[in-house]
Design an enzyme around this catalytic site. Structure first.
Site, PDB file in Angstrom:
ATOM      1  N   GLU A  49      10.122 102.837  23.390  1.00 29.81           N
ATOM      2  CA  GLU A  49      10.377 103.710  24.533  1.00 29.81           C
ATOM      3  C   GLU A  49      11.265 102.945  25.501  1.00 29.81           C
ATOM      4  OE1 GLU A  49       6.856 105.258  26.368  1.00 29.81           O
ATOM      5  OE2 GLU A  49       6.407 106.590  24.689  1.00 29.81           O
ATOM      6  N   ASP A  60       5.737 106.325  37.847  1.00 29.91           N
ATOM      7  CA  ASP A  60       5.757 104.890  37.592  1.00 29.91           C
ATOM      8  C   ASP A  60       5.090 104.122  38.722  1.00 29.91           C
ATOM      9  OD1 ASP A  60       7.152 105.212  35.215  1.00 29.91           O
ATOM     10  OD2 ASP A  60       9.081 105.276  36.252  1.00 29.91           O
TER      11      ASP A  60
END
Length: 272
Positions: A49, A60
């Protein structure tokens, strides 16, 4: 058959689980990513990824936000990320690469690199570069059926997040458009947060599998061989991101790839 589907089929036939590391493209050095990707494959990664840096990353945590900010400061955008994938593909034609990010860079890419009214520039260029899948955090499944179909026409998969708060209805919606695998976020919150509850994950996965017929990967909170092994017993894949970012962020350029390789080799051994 997409590279992602083929990879999971091969692993299943061997009775093994997928190891999926996440790194932010262009971090910690603008030119290190292709080398880092090869090192992670050598260390046991089955799928990579690759995070696309973005200025407002809602999912995030602080570690990956900081990595994204540094990559943006180094001039890394979607054009540069696709070039990194091309460089990786020059030596590796089999390991799937998934781009993980947000809608804004993709839609801006189409505006900058496509014709007026044409929203296929990104899909075209990603396929040519050798991308195998997209995980776009802020694309809800009910709004991207056509996008998923266009990706699949180029042998690319659209991957979705599911969370502890996901309802049965949401799982069913994801199941209608997801391919490749789904990514179960094992914690409430952002990447790198909290402590992993393996029993809670084990209880949730059968519910998810009642709806989806693709492999289920688990991430957020997996930081070492012990937790990876525990998750590997119940999931089809283990996803590790924040820990790798932390390990490489202060390394000299020549040590970045080796540090990631050695860490993943330990995780791979635990999974196997």
């Amino acid at each position: 058959m997409s590279r992602i589907k083929a990879t999971f089929a091969s692993l299943k036939s061997q009775g093994r689980k997928a190891l999926i590391p996440y790194v932010t493209a262009g971090f910690p050095f603008a030119d290190v990513t292709p080398e880092l990707m090869h090192a992670m494959v050598a260390g046991g990664a089955d799928v990579i990824e690759l995070g696309v840096p973005f200025s407002d990353p809602s999912a995030d945590g602080p570690v990956i936000q900081k990595a994204g900010e540094k990559a943006l400061a180094l001039g890394i955008g979607l054009v540069q990320v696709l070039e990194m994938v091309r460089q990786f593909r020059a030596r590796d034609s089999t390991t799937p690469v998934v781009l993980m990010g947000y809608a804004n860079p993709v839609e801006r890419y189409d505006i900058k690199h496509g014709q007026p009214g044409d929203d296929s520039a990104f899909i075209r260029d990603a396929a040519q570069a050798g991308v195998d899948g997209m995980l776009i955090v802020d694309y809800p499944p009910e709004e991207c059926v056509a996008f998923a179909e266009r990706l699949r026409a180029h042998n690319m998969d659209l991957i979705f997040l599911l969370a502890p708060t996901s309802t049965e209805a949401r799982m069913a919606q994801v199941a209608q458009v997801a391919s490749g695998y789904v990514y179960y976020v094992s914690l409430k919150g952002v990447t790198g947060a909290g402590t992993l509850d393996v029993e809670a994950v084990a209880a949730m996965l059968p519910r998810i599998r009642q709806h989806v017929n693709v492999p289920v990967g688990v991430g957020f909170g997996i930081r070492d061989a012990a937790t990876a092994k525990a998750i590997g017993k119940v999931a089809d894949a283990v996803v590790i991101g924040s820990k790798i970012i932390q390990l490489i962020e202060n390394q000299p350029r020549e040590q970045v790839a080796a540090v990631a390789h050695d860490f993943l080799k330990e995780i791979r051994a635990a999974l196997d």
